[in-house]
Design a protein around this motif. Sequence first.
Motif, mmCIF file in Angstrom:
data_model
loop_
_atom_site.group_PDB
_atom_site.id
_atom_site.type_symbol
_atom_site.label_atom_id
_atom_site.label_comp_id
_atom_site.label_asym_id
_atom_site.label_seq_id
_atom_site.Cartn_x
_atom_site.Cartn_y
_atom_site.Cartn_z
ATOM 1 N N ARG A 56 0.786 -1.278 -0.024
ATOM 2 C CA ARG A 56 -0.225 0.060 -0.041
ATOM 3 C C ARG A 56 0.849 1.245 0.059
ATOM 4 N N LYS B 252 0.331 4.188 -2.708
ATOM 5 C CA LYS B 252 0.282 5.632 -2.275
ATOM 6 C C LYS B 252 1.286 6.540 -2.796
ATOM 7 N N ASN C 245 -8.516 -4.641 -2.361
ATOM 8 C CA ASN C 245 -7.182 -4.358 -3.040
ATOM 9 C C ASN C 245 -7.476 -4.304 -4.386
ATOM 10 N N GLU D 217 -8.875 -0.931 -4.858
ATOM 11 C CA GLU D 217 -7.587 0.247 -4.800
ATOM 12 C C GLU D 217 -6.526 0.168 -6.069
ATOM 13 N N TYR E 211 -4.787 4.741 -4.493
ATOM 14 C CA TYR E 211 -4.793 4.645 -3.067
ATOM 15 C C TYR E 211 -6.155 5.485 -2.561
ATOM 16 N N GLN E 212 -6.395 4.510 -1.267
ATOM 17 C CA GLN E 212 -7.562 5.082 -0.748
ATOM 18 C C GLN E 212 -7.293 5.196 0.778
ATOM 19 N N GLY F 203 -10.255 3.671 2.516
ATOM 20 C CA GLY F 203 -11.054 2.268 2.166
ATOM 21 C C GLY F 203 -12.387 2.282 1.707
#
Length: 179
Positions: A108, A112, A152, A155, A160-161, A164
């Motif tokens: 992640r 990001k 996933n 995303e 990127y979250q 979520g």
Amino acid sequence: MEIVFVRHGVPDYSLSDERKMTQLEKDYAPLNRDYIHELHAVVKDIQLEKAEVIISSPYTRALQTAEVINRKLGLELFVEHDLREWRADLDGGYVELSERDRRWHDHRTSLKHNAEAGNVPYESWDALKSRAENVLSRYTNYSKVIVVSHFNVFESLAGYQDNGIGCGSYRSLTLEKLG
């Protein structure tokens, strides 16, 4: 292509945890029956989206979620292997939970910062995005699809979250280029 992305409902891992099953075996865990009513409420909103087809991950929690949605919508339903979860180990071995969590954090972080991690033992976000897009490219004859899958996968497609997407929730997104 417009996508109504639905994250699977709340899974019930109690039996798999009780029996100390591997991650692969946990993929067969069903939905938690205590939360299925929440999916029925979400379906009313999803119905307004006017999608033409449902495409689902093969994991039990996603298939059951797709079935709950489809009971109301009556759409054609396709199951796609490559809409499955992110792979914590490319060799398919067992990864201790603490190591899996570390790899997930690294995965992640690279997403990001939009920086592909090189030479890692887990599936990169770019590889995950590529396999999801390959699946979706086969459905470009539809203008709007429902995809029932995992956070996933969402995303990897949406970027990127920070917050979520909760189990049983949905978001809409548009993918410009596919195929």
